[in-house]
Every structure is written in C-alpha cells, then in structure tokens.
Design a protein around this motif. Structure first.
Motif, mmCIF file in Angstrom:
data_model
loop_
_atom_site.group_PDB
_atom_site.id
_atom_site.type_symbol
_atom_site.label_atom_id
_atom_site.label_comp_id
_atom_site.label_asym_id
_atom_site.label_seq_id
_atom_site.Cartn_x
_atom_site.Cartn_y
_atom_site.Cartn_z
ATOM 1 N N SER B 117 0.833 -1.202 0.000
ATOM 2 C CA SER B 117 0.000 0.000 0.000
ATOM 3 C C SER B 117 0.867 1.252 0.000
ATOM 4 C CB SER B 117 -0.974 -0.011 1.174
ATOM 5 O OG SER B 117 -0.272 0.037 2.373
ATOM 6 N N LYS B 118 2.034 1.168 0.613
ATOM 7 C CA LYS B 118 2.943 2.314 0.598
ATOM 8 C C LYS B 118 3.508 2.550 -0.791
ATOM 9 C CE LYS B 118 5.177 4.068 4.592
ATOM 10 N NZ LYS B 118 6.179 3.912 5.622
ATOM 11 N N LYS B 119 3.897 1.466 -1.403
ATOM 12 C CA LYS B 119 4.598 1.550 -2.674
ATOM 13 C C LYS B 119 3.649 1.800 -3.843
ATOM 14 C CE LYS B 119 8.782 -0.534 -4.272
ATOM 15 N NZ LYS B 119 9.964 -1.004 -3.618
ATOM 16 N N PHE B 120 2.529 1.097 -3.837
ATOM 17 C CA PHE B 120 1.635 1.146 -4.999
ATOM 18 C C PHE B 120 0.284 1.787 -4.684
ATOM 19 C CE2 PHE B 120 4.190 -2.822 -5.128
ATOM 20 C CZ PHE B 120 5.075 -2.434 -6.123
ATOM 21 N N GLY B 121 0.003 2.026 -3.431
ATOM 22 C CA GLY B 121 -1.257 2.646 -3.040
ATOM 23 C C GLY B 121 -2.248 1.636 -2.484
ATOM 24 N N SER B 122 -3.075 2.111 -1.546
ATOM 25 C CA SER B 122 -4.104 1.249 -0.963
ATOM 26 C C SER B 122 -5.103 0.785 -2.005
ATOM 27 C CB SER B 122 -4.877 2.008 0.123
ATOM 28 O OG SER B 122 -4.116 2.104 1.286
ATOM 29 N N GLN B 123 -5.368 1.669 -2.974
ATOM 30 C CA GLN B 123 -6.433 1.382 -3.940
ATOM 31 C C GLN B 123 -6.136 0.128 -4.764
ATOM 32 O OE1 GLN B 123 -4.082 3.705 -4.597
ATOM 33 N NE2 GLN B 123 -3.384 2.564 -6.366
ATOM 34 N N CYS B 124 -4.885 -0.298 -4.817
ATOM 35 C CA CYS B 124 -4.598 -1.505 -5.594
ATOM 36 C C CYS B 124 -4.224 -2.687 -4.710
ATOM 37 C CB CYS B 124 -3.537 -1.238 -6.647
ATOM 38 S SG CYS B 124 -1.923 -0.917 -5.982
ATOM 39 N N THR B 125 -4.353 -2.513 -3.399
ATOM 40 C CA THR B 125 -3.989 -3.595 -2.488
ATOM 41 C C THR B 125 -5.243 -4.199 -1.865
ATOM 42 O OG1 THR B 125 -1.956 -2.372 -1.984
ATOM 43 C CG2 THR B 125 -2.538 -4.188 -0.509
ATOM 44 N N VAL B 126 -5.637 -5.343 -2.415
ATOM 45 C CA VAL B 126 -6.817 -6.041 -1.911
ATOM 46 C C VAL B 126 -6.329 -7.210 -1.058
ATOM 47 C CG1 VAL B 126 -8.918 -7.293 -2.557
ATOM 48 C CG2 VAL B 126 -8.025 -5.493 -4.057
ATOM 49 N N VAL B 127 -6.921 -7.385 0.121
ATOM 50 C CA VAL B 127 -6.589 -8.582 0.893
ATOM 51 C C VAL B 127 -7.775 -9.529 0.849
ATOM 52 C CG1 VAL B 127 -6.055 -9.514 3.178
ATOM 53 C CG2 VAL B 127 -4.910 -7.446 2.391
ATOM 54 N N ALA B 128 -7.500 -10.766 0.418
ATOM 55 C CA ALA B 128 -8.543 -11.791 0.376
ATOM 56 C C ALA B 128 -8.537 -12.553 1.686
ATOM 57 C CB ALA B 128 -8.289 -12.732 -0.796
ATOM 58 N N ILE B 129 -9.722 -12.711 2.250
ATOM 59 C CA ILE B 129 -9.844 -13.451 3.505
ATOM 60 C C ILE B 129 -10.796 -14.627 3.277
ATOM 61 C CG2 ILE B 129 -10.603 -13.353 5.915
ATOM 62 C CD1 ILE B 129 -9.957 -10.381 5.945
ATOM 63 N N ASP B 130 -10.295 -15.833 3.507
ATOM 64 C CA ASP B 130 -11.148 -17.025 3.467
ATOM 65 C C ASP B 130 -11.524 -17.356 4.905
ATOM 66 O OD1 ASP B 130 -10.710 -17.085 0.759
ATOM 67 O OD2 ASP B 130 -9.256 -18.730 0.811
ATOM 68 N N ALA B 131 -12.816 -17.271 5.205
ATOM 69 C CA ALA B 131 -13.249 -17.440 6.588
ATOM 70 C C ALA B 131 -14.190 -18.629 6.736
ATOM 71 C CB ALA B 131 -13.940 -16.168 7.077
ATOM 72 N N LYS B 132 -14.039 -19.307 7.851
ATOM 73 C CA LYS B 132 -14.867 -20.486 8.111
ATOM 74 C C LYS B 132 -15.372 -20.435 9.539
ATOM 75 C CE LYS B 132 -14.469 -25.480 7.494
ATOM 76 N NZ LYS B 132 -13.503 -26.528 7.110
ATOM 77 N N LEU B 133 -16.620 -20.792 9.704
ATOM 78 C CA LEU B 133 -17.222 -20.806 11.031
ATOM 79 C C LEU B 133 -16.507 -21.836 11.899
ATOM 80 C CD1 LEU B 133 -19.694 -19.396 12.339
ATOM 81 C CD2 LEU B 133 -21.003 -21.426 11.747
ATOM 82 N N GLN B 134 -16.121 -21.384 13.094
ATOM 83 C CA GLN B 134 -15.460 -22.324 13.994
ATOM 84 C C GLN B 134 -16.507 -23.124 14.724
ATOM 85 O OE1 GLN B 134 -12.851 -19.535 16.105
ATOM 86 N NE2 GLN B 134 -11.459 -21.272 16.296
ATOM 87 N N LYS B 135 -16.391 -24.401 14.628
ATOM 88 C CA LYS B 135 -17.386 -25.253 15.300
ATOM 89 C C LYS B 135 -16.884 -25.594 16.697
ATOM 90 C CE LYS B 135 -19.469 -27.191 11.175
ATOM 91 N NZ LYS B 135 -18.844 -26.417 10.125
ATOM 92 N N GLY B 179 -6.798 -1.644 0.805
ATOM 93 C CA GLY B 179 -7.823 -0.734 0.305
ATOM 94 C C GLY B 179 -9.176 -1.400 0.159
ATOM 95 N N GLU B 180 -9.172 -2.719 0.252
ATOM 96 C CA GLU B 180 -10.400 -3.472 0.023
ATOM 97 C C GLU B 180 -10.245 -4.871 0.611
ATOM 98 O OE1 GLU B 180 -13.209 -2.846 -3.882
ATOM 99 O OE2 GLU B 180 -11.156 -3.416 -4.196
ATOM 100 N N ILE B 181 -11.360 -5.463 0.995
ATOM 101 C CA ILE B 181 -11.317 -6.846 1.475
ATOM 102 C C ILE B 181 -12.198 -7.709 0.575
ATOM 103 C CG2 ILE B 181 -12.065 -8.385 3.343
ATOM 104 C CD1 ILE B 181 -11.189 -6.155 5.298
ATOM 105 N N LEU B 182 -11.616 -8.789 0.097
ATOM 106 C CA LEU B 182 -12.383 -9.777 -0.672
ATOM 107 C C LEU B 182 -12.651 -10.934 0.268
ATOM 108 C CD1 LEU B 182 -13.530 -11.317 -3.052
ATOM 109 C CD2 LEU B 182 -11.247 -11.563 -3.967
ATOM 110 N N LEU B 183 -13.901 -11.006 0.720
ATOM 111 C CA LEU B 183 -14.257 -11.918 1.800
ATOM 112 C C LEU B 183 -14.989 -13.146 1.265
ATOM 113 C CD1 LEU B 183 -14.560 -12.373 4.922
ATOM 114 C CD2 LEU B 183 -16.747 -11.171 4.718
ATOM 115 N N THR B 184 -14.385 -14.301 1.438
ATOM 116 C CA THR B 184 -15.037 -15.533 0.989
ATOM 117 C C THR B 184 -15.464 -16.358 2.195
ATOM 118 O OG1 THR B 184 -13.691 -15.591 -1.010
ATOM 119 C CG2 THR B 184 -14.773 -17.639 -0.384
ATOM 120 N N SER B 185 -16.733 -16.732 2.208
ATOM 121 C CA SER B 185 -17.208 -17.660 3.226
ATOM 122 C C SER B 185 -16.956 -19.074 2.730
ATOM 123 C CB SER B 185 -18.704 -17.464 3.473
ATOM 124 O OG SER B 185 -19.230 -18.638 4.073
ATOM 125 N N MET B 186 -16.095 -19.797 3.415
ATOM 126 C CA MET B 186 -15.819 -21.169 3.002
ATOM 127 C C MET B 186 -17.027 -22.061 3.239
ATOM 128 S SD MET B 186 -11.924 -21.469 4.378
ATOM 129 C CE MET B 186 -11.913 -23.250 4.117
#
Lengths: 203, 264
Positions: B117-135, B179-186
């Motif tokens: 994000s420092k080098k290229f900007g927040s607008q191009c830095t997406v973090v993908a999060i794969d999330a799963k319900l903890q049983k 700059g953005e979160i790509l949120l996947t529900s497993m």
C-alpha cells in the motif's frame, strides 16, 4: 504526439492502451525533450501526493509542465494527475504544481461511508461549462473512481462535473487548455473511452 | 451515489479458464481475455482473475494473460493467486492489473500489505480473507452456531487454519493499508444457497474499507441479500454467470428494481 508522463506513480499501461484505442499516438516518457515536443500532455498517476511531487521534482519536470501548460498545450490530468495541479494537499501538507488555485482534501465522514471512494459513481455536469470533453456523454453517466482525496478549486468556474459521495465534490475540472478528471476514464468502459476520444479530437 | 459492484471471477490455470464457460458467440470459451471482454461488454463493473496454478514456473503465463487483457478490456482488473512478494505485485501492476489480491502471503507476512500500500497505493492492495465458522462446543448443532459464530481465517486455498479471528484480521489488514477486502465464506462457497450474510455484515461493519462478498451465489436474490442485509459493497460471483444462468445485465436490472444503486 501525446506524451504520457511516466514519473513512477502507478501503471501507465491502461491509460496508454485506452488512448491508443481511440486513435491517440502516444509516447510514455519522462524525457524532457519528448515532453517539450509533444502536442498534448497526459499526467496519470495513483498513490501518494508527496511522493508524486518528489518524483516530478527529481525528474526536473515541475517547471516544464507548468511552462507547457502556460503555452497552451492540451493537458489531461487523471486522478492524482488532477490533484497535482492544485496549490496544496492535506496529504503530507505538500505543495502542488499550483496551476489551479485550490486545495486537495481528504474524505472524512461521520456517516458510515467507506474510504477510499472506490467504484462506479454518477458524474453530473455543471451546465455552465462549455468544455467539450464531456460532449456526447449523457449527464449522470457512471465512471470508475478509486481515491481518498478530492480537489476543491478556489474558483467555481473551473468545475466541469460534480459527484456525490457524502458531499458533492468536484469530479472533473476544465480551465482553458487544462482538463482534469478524478475518475479513471481508462477504466470506465465505453464512456471513459468516449471522454478520451473527445480530449484527442477537441484539443 | 456510489453504485454497488457486480464482479465476475475467473479461475485461471496455465493461462486457461478452468470451469466450463457456457456462452455462445465466443471464439474461444477457454480464453480469459475473451471472457473478460465479454463481461465488460455486458456491463460488469470489474473482473477478477484467480490464478490457481500460481507456481513460479507459471508466473509468466498469467502476466501474459494480464497484458492481453489490458489491451482489450477497459474496466478494472484484479489478479490474485500466488502473490508472495512485492516483486510479484510490481510485475502484475506493470502488466496492466489494476489491483492485486493477496491471501496466504498477507497472513504469513503482514508487512507485505503495508509495503504494497505504501509503494503502490491502498487502492490496488486487496486482501482476500477465506473465513470459516469455527465449530466450537456442541458442533453437531449447527443452528446455534451462527448466532454467536466466530470465523477463523484459513490460508493455502482453505487447507490451513491460522487461528486468526476473521473480524480482527479484517481490522488489522485495514490498519496495515489494505484498500479493500475480498471476503469468501468457506461455508457458503459452492453451495449456491446464498452468501454468508452474517459474516459479511459483521466484517463490513467492523472496517471502513469496501468489502466484496464472495461464496454462495445461486441466484439474483442472493446478490440482493448480501448487498442489502449483508452490507457488502460489491458481489463476486462465478458460476451463475459462467454457466449463463444469468447475464450481468439481468443482475443489474434486478438489483436496480430492488432499489439497489447499480450502474446504468
């Protein structure tokens, strides 16, 4: 020839391809001589304002850009390339090229609006503007934005379009030979290409 | 007002689209560039490529695909898969990607988010999060779990649990400059039974950056639900578009008819 100024602020490929797609002859460059001989300038850019000014400075391009604009060259600033035209920015309390009097401010909302302002938003024309770059583009067309700062020109007459995001901010300016857009025409599908074509044809 | 975004996602392996794509009128239905161009013509707001080969040997292939896409497609392109260093990001952006999506490497080396994000900007830095319900506790009683569910972050394409709480991780990536979160529900992914509304809403409310919901789209109402109730800023979908069940245009019109601001 259109000089697309390369000063190390983000990828210039999309801008270059989009300009070529609508018939532009371009050179991606930071070379003073090429810029000197260009008939139009495009200043793209994403990232930090202060870093951008530093880069322009170290390439010794600030005064050249000012000079070319004063001479009347057709100029298009995109996103950060629009913001750099202004007097100063809140980002790093940094001075800009100071070609258009005004400030660059950060979005700051009490309401739950996300920053950066990212995605497609409607662009509304200011009817008094005679600028041709929006010609044939229906009022309220959507363009792609990705930014956290917006420009606030001192003089209303420079405002070409406004867009609503928490407030009505200036999304494009036009003053004489200078056009600046906060959105990314190179990422705004057909309407974006239309705007670039207008810039090339009416310059 | 800012429009909600509809984003088709393509899984790309060795430069080819993996899942069968069922469109008429395409010369080569396995070519990601042609499909991206098709979606752009239909009015997609962005396109995502997920490089599922993503080995070191395959890097040049995806870069070539990105270059060809940038020649033809004038909407934002996000590329994810196998990004582990700043150099990978630099190459993708230089090839014409507008954003990169970082997943496993972000967990293993959170400094990469800051650096990007420092080098290229927040607008191009997406973090993908794969999330799963903890049983936890009475794991057989699924119904009770969703009410006070906690979601765990998984990496390595969903194979490795990290012990990270998804909501906390979302806040952390924001503070690191994403700059953005790509949120996947497993849990929802692949079910076609709808997005995980609670997860999406909780994440979206806990950060100030846009959240793209992913996983579970089976029909247009699902898109509507996650954009309204789930408070997502954008929807990612694959199969409902790839198999021609709905066009992007139909999706936009449906959303607009329900009062969602979508691009006209």
């Amino acid at each position: 020839m259109i000089a697309v100024i390369d000063y190390g602020m983000g990828n210039l490929r999309s801008v270059s391809r989009a300009l070529e797609r609508v018939g532009g002859k371009i050179k991606v460059t930071s070379d003073r001589e090429i810029i000197e001989n260009a008939d139009s300038l495009v200043l793209p850019g994403v990232g930090a304002f202060s870093q951008a000014m530093e880069n322009l400075d170290s390439l010794d391009l600030c005064s050249l850009i000012r000079q070319k604009i004063e001479e009347g060259i057709a100029f298009l600033g995109i996103c950060l390339g629009l913001q750099l035209l202004f007097t100063e920015s809140e980002e790093g309390k940094c001075a800009g090229l100071d070609i258009i009097p005004g400030k660059v401010k950060k979005f700051s909302f009490k309401e739950p609006l996300k920053v950066p302002h990212m995605g497609w938003n409607a662009v509304k024309k200011v009817m008094s503007s005679k600028c041709k770059v929006m010609e044939g583009i229906p009022d309220g067309s959507y363009f792609y934005f990705a930014h956290s700062y917006y420009v606030e020109p001192q003089d209303e007459i420079a405002v070409l379009t406004r867009t609503e995001y928490g407030l009505k901010f200036t999304s494009a300016i036009c003053q004489g030979n200078i056009v600046g857009v906060q959105f990314h025409p190179e990422k705004s599908a057909d309407m974006g290409l239309k705007l670039l074509r207008n810039f090339i044809e009416h310059r | 007002m800012l429009a909600k975004r509809i984003i088709p996602c393509l899984d790309v392996k060795d430069g080819r689209v993996v899942k069968g794509i069922h469109f008429l009128n395409l010369r080569d239905a396995g070519d990601p560039v042609e499909i991206a161009a098709h979606y752009s013509r239909e009015g997609a707001d962005e396109v995502v490529f997920l490089d599922i080969t993503a080995t070191i040997e395959s890097r040049p292939i995806i870069l070539e695909v990105v270059k060809r896409t940038a020649e033809e497609v004038f909407i934002p392109l996000t590329v994810g898969g196998g990004i582990s260093a700043v150099e990978d990001i630099k190459q993708l952006l230089a090839s014409g990607a507008d954003k990169v999506s970082i997943n496993t490497a972000a967990v293993k080396n959170p400094g990469l988010i800051r650096e990007s994000s420092k080098k290229f900007g927040s607008q191009c830095t997406v973090v993908a999060i794969d999330a799963k319900l903890q049983k936890t506790g009475l794991s057989s009683d699924i119904c009770h779990l969703t009410s006070d569910g906690k979601w765990e972050v998984y990496i390595d394409s969903g194979r490795t649990p990290t012990g990270l709480d998804a909501l906390k991780w979302a806040k952390e990536v924001e503070s690191l400059g994403a700059g953005e979160i790509l949120l996947t529900s497993m849990d929802a992914d692949g079910t076609k039974a709808g997005y995980d509304l609670e997860l999406t809403k909780r994440v979206s409310e806990s950060v100030d950056i846009p959240v793209i919901a992913s996983g579970g789209a089976g029909n247009l109402e699902h898109l509507y639900q996650v954009l309204s109730e789930g408070k997502a800023d954008a929807v990612l979908a694959a199969s409902i578009f790839h198999y021609g069940e709905y066009t992007i245009k139909e999706a936009r019109e449906y959303l607009r008819s329900k009062g969602i601001i979508a691009r006209n």
